[in-house]
Motif scaffolding. Structure first.
Motif, PDB file in Angstrom:
ATOM      1  N   GLY A 131     -26.830 -64.949 -26.174  1.00  0.00           N
ATOM      2  CA  GLY A 131     -26.674 -64.736 -27.603  1.00  0.00           C
ATOM      3  C   GLY A 131     -27.965 -65.027 -28.333  1.00  0.00           C
ATOM      4  O   GLY A 131     -29.053 -65.014 -27.750  1.00  0.00           O
ATOM      5  N   TRP A 132     -27.824 -65.307 -29.620  1.00  0.00           N
ATOM      6  CA  TRP A 132     -28.971 -65.523 -30.496  1.00  0.00           C
ATOM      7  C   TRP A 132     -28.788 -66.828 -31.250  1.00  0.00           C
ATOM      8  O   TRP A 132     -27.758 -67.043 -31.885  1.00  0.00           O
ATOM      9  CB  TRP A 132     -29.109 -64.358 -31.462  1.00  0.00           C
ATOM     10  N   LEU A 133     -29.785 -67.668 -31.167  1.00  0.00           N
ATOM     11  CA  LEU A 133     -29.822 -68.935 -31.878  1.00  0.00           C
ATOM     12  C   LEU A 133     -30.449 -68.681 -33.245  1.00  0.00           C
ATOM     13  O   LEU A 133     -31.519 -68.083 -33.331  1.00  0.00           O
ATOM     14  CB  LEU A 133     -30.657 -69.934 -31.073  1.00  0.00           C
ATOM     15  N   LEU A 134     -29.799 -69.108 -34.302  1.00  0.00           N
ATOM     16  CA  LEU A 134     -30.307 -68.932 -35.656  1.00  0.00           C
ATOM     17  C   LEU A 134     -31.014 -70.216 -36.087  1.00  0.00           C
ATOM     18  O   LEU A 134     -30.406 -71.291 -36.084  1.00  0.00           O
ATOM     19  CB  LEU A 134     -29.163 -68.605 -36.615  1.00  0.00           C
ATOM     20  N   PRO A 191     -40.802 -78.752 -37.263  1.00  0.00           N
ATOM     21  CA  PRO A 191     -40.062 -77.854 -36.363  1.00  0.00           C
ATOM     22  C   PRO A 191     -39.003 -77.045 -37.081  1.00  0.00           C
ATOM     23  O   PRO A 191     -38.524 -77.414 -38.154  1.00  0.00           O
ATOM     24  CB  PRO A 191     -39.414 -78.837 -35.378  1.00  0.00           C
ATOM     25  N   ALA A 192     -38.641 -75.921 -36.478  1.00  0.00           N
ATOM     26  CA  ALA A 192     -37.543 -75.094 -36.987  1.00  0.00           C
ATOM     27  C   ALA A 192     -36.247 -75.888 -36.853  1.00  0.00           C
ATOM     28  O   ALA A 192     -36.090 -76.707 -35.950  1.00  0.00           O
ATOM     29  CB  ALA A 192     -37.465 -73.797 -36.195  1.00  0.00           C
ATOM     30  N   SER A 193     -35.319 -75.641 -37.761  1.00  0.00           N
ATOM     31  CA  SER A 193     -34.055 -76.375 -37.740  1.00  0.00           C
ATOM     32  C   SER A 193     -32.904 -75.450 -37.342  1.00  0.00           C
ATOM     33  O   SER A 193     -32.897 -74.264 -37.656  1.00  0.00           O
ATOM     34  CB  SER A 193     -33.782 -77.009 -39.110  1.00  0.00           C
ATOM     35  N   TYR A 194     -31.941 -76.029 -36.653  1.00  0.00           N
ATOM     36  CA  TYR A 194     -30.763 -75.310 -36.172  1.00  0.00           C
ATOM     37  C   TYR A 194     -29.892 -74.890 -37.359  1.00  0.00           C
ATOM     38  O   TYR A 194     -29.608 -75.689 -38.250  1.00  0.00           O
ATOM     39  CB  TYR A 194     -29.965 -76.221 -35.234  1.00  0.00           C
ATOM     40  N   GLN A 195     -29.438 -73.627 -37.350  1.00  0.00           N
ATOM     41  CA  GLN A 195     -28.553 -73.125 -38.402  1.00  0.00           C
ATOM     42  C   GLN A 195     -27.258 -72.541 -37.855  1.00  0.00           C
ATOM     43  O   GLN A 195     -26.323 -72.322 -38.613  1.00  0.00           O
ATOM     44  CB  GLN A 195     -29.267 -72.047 -39.226  1.00  0.00           C
ATOM     45  N   GLY A 196     -27.222 -72.233 -36.569  1.00  0.00           N
ATOM     46  CA  GLY A 196     -26.020 -71.653 -35.989  1.00  0.00           C
ATOM     47  C   GLY A 196     -26.375 -70.711 -34.857  1.00  0.00           C
ATOM     48  O   GLY A 196     -27.473 -70.760 -34.311  1.00  0.00           O
ATOM     49  N   TYR A 197     -25.440 -69.853 -34.515  1.00  0.00           N
ATOM     50  CA  TYR A 197     -25.658 -68.900 -33.426  1.00  0.00           C
ATOM     51  C   TYR A 197     -24.904 -67.619 -33.717  1.00  0.00           C
ATOM     52  O   TYR A 197     -24.015 -67.573 -34.560  1.00  0.00           O
ATOM     53  CB  TYR A 197     -25.218 -69.484 -32.082  1.00  0.00           C
ATOM     54  N   ARG A 198     -25.305 -66.601 -32.971  1.00  0.00           N
ATOM     55  CA  ARG A 198     -24.622 -65.304 -33.028  1.00  0.00           C
ATOM     56  C   ARG A 198     -24.576 -64.769 -31.605  1.00  0.00           C
ATOM     57  O   ARG A 198     -25.511 -64.950 -30.837  1.00  0.00           O
ATOM     58  CB  ARG A 198     -25.371 -64.338 -33.926  1.00  0.00           C
ATOM     59  N   LEU A 199     -23.501 -64.098 -31.303  1.00  0.00           N
ATOM     60  CA  LEU A 199     -23.379 -63.518 -29.968  1.00  0.00           C
ATOM     61  C   LEU A 199     -23.918 -62.092 -29.934  1.00  0.00           C
ATOM     62  O   LEU A 199     -24.061 -61.515 -28.866  1.00  0.00           O
ATOM     63  CB  LEU A 199     -21.938 -63.593 -29.477  1.00  0.00           C
ATOM     64  N   THR A 200     -24.211 -61.547 -31.108  1.00  0.00           N
ATOM     65  CA  THR A 200     -24.876 -60.247 -31.208  1.00  0.00           C
ATOM     66  C   THR A 200     -26.076 -60.405 -32.130  1.00  0.00           C
ATOM     67  O   THR A 200     -26.113 -61.303 -32.958  1.00  0.00           O
ATOM     68  CB  THR A 200     -23.939 -59.160 -31.770  1.00  0.00           C
ATOM     69  N   SER A 239     -27.814 -59.758 -40.583  1.00  0.00           N
ATOM     70  CA  SER A 239     -27.269 -59.851 -41.936  1.00  0.00           C
ATOM     71  C   SER A 239     -27.124 -61.313 -42.346  1.00  0.00           C
ATOM     72  O   SER A 239     -27.009 -62.203 -41.509  1.00  0.00           O
ATOM     73  CB  SER A 239     -25.925 -59.137 -42.016  1.00  0.00           C
ATOM     74  N   ASN A 240     -27.131 -61.541 -43.642  1.00  0.00           N
ATOM     75  CA  ASN A 240     -26.967 -62.882 -44.210  1.00  0.00           C
ATOM     76  C   ASN A 240     -28.021 -63.873 -43.729  1.00  0.00           C
ATOM     77  O   ASN A 240     -27.732 -65.033 -43.513  1.00  0.00           O
ATOM     78  CB  ASN A 240     -25.568 -63.436 -43.908  1.00  0.00           C
ATOM     79  N   MET A 241     -29.242 -63.398 -43.574  1.00  0.00           N
ATOM     80  CA  MET A 241     -30.338 -64.287 -43.182  1.00  0.00           C
ATOM     81  C   MET A 241     -31.312 -64.415 -44.349  1.00  0.00           C
ATOM     82  O   MET A 241     -31.587 -63.446 -45.047  1.00  0.00           O
ATOM     83  CB  MET A 241     -31.079 -63.732 -41.959  1.00  0.00           C
ATOM     84  N   THR A 242     -31.825 -65.618 -44.557  1.00  0.00           N
ATOM     85  CA  THR A 242     -32.847 -65.814 -45.580  1.00  0.00           C
ATOM     86  C   THR A 242     -34.198 -65.405 -45.006  1.00  0.00           C
ATOM     87  O   THR A 242     -34.327 -65.154 -43.806  1.00  0.00           O
ATOM     88  CB  THR A 242     -32.909 -67.294 -46.018  1.00  0.00           C
ATOM     89  N   GLY A 243     -35.213 -65.380 -45.849  1.00  0.00           N
ATOM     90  CA  GLY A 243     -36.551 -64.976 -45.415  1.00  0.00           C
ATOM     91  C   GLY A 243     -37.181 -65.883 -44.389  1.00  0.00           C
ATOM     92  O   GLY A 243     -38.074 -65.480 -43.658  1.00  0.00           O
TER      93      GLY A 243
END
Length: 175
Positions: free
Chosen positions: A87-90, A98-107, A111-115
């Motif tokens: 999947g995809w780590l958001l 460092p980048a911070s964890y926001q969630g995941y997606r399996l596809t 959509s619904n992503m900030t810049g």
């Protein structure tokens, strides 16, 4: 019938073409990684503590990342933890740090992503979440130097390809 088989010019030509094709493919892959190294977007991930040595493979640091552990926990809490999951780590990029964890997606749906948010590919293999590389190899005798590593520095392509280019200390300075 005492004729000895001698390769003809056709066999030599085929061997030459296959050899050149092999070189072309290898050099193309190297060129692609160099372009990612030079022009990819910088991404820093915090390292999670792991074992710094392997006697069988020489000196190396096994890598795990805080965001990978957060992802593993979220997947388990949501009941979808399984081997061979992809999947995809958001993550959200930070200007300093460092980048911070926001969630995941399996596809890979952006959509619904900030810049400042990015999708990073992940795989679950052998009970662990893998993000890009899971090891950093170094010269024998350099374990103490690399034990100061607190972050991994990556380059991210627009397609989501991730390349580990170095380790950073607590002040985000290259080791």
């Amino acid at each position: 019938m005492n004729e000895v088989y001698r390769p003809t010019y056709k066999v030599a030509l085929i061997a030459l073409v296959l050899g050149l094709l092999s070189l072309l493919l290898v050099n193309s892959a190297v060129w692609h990684k160099e372009q990612l190294w030079r022009y990819g977007e910088r991404l820093v991930l915090e390292l999670a503590p792991v074992d710094p040595r392997s006697l069988m493979q020489g000196d190396y640091m096994a890598l795990d990342f805080t965001v990978a552990r957060q992802l593993r926990q979220a997947l388990r809490e949501n009941g979808i933890w399984q081997s061979n999951l992809q999947g995809w780590l958001l993550v959200t990029l930070q200007s300093h740090g460092p980048a911070s964890y926001q969630g995941y997606r399996l596809t890979n749906i952006e959509s619904n992503m900030t810049g400042q948010q990015r999708l990073i590919p992940f795989k679950v293999r052998k009970g662990r979440v893998r993000i890009a590389s899971n090891a950093w190899f170094f010269e024998e005798g350099q374990a103490k130097h690399f034990s100061a590593a607190r972050f991994g520095e990556f380059r991210l392509s627009p397609e989501g390809e991730l390349l580990l280019i170095g380790l950073l200390d607590a002040k985000l300075q290259p080791l």
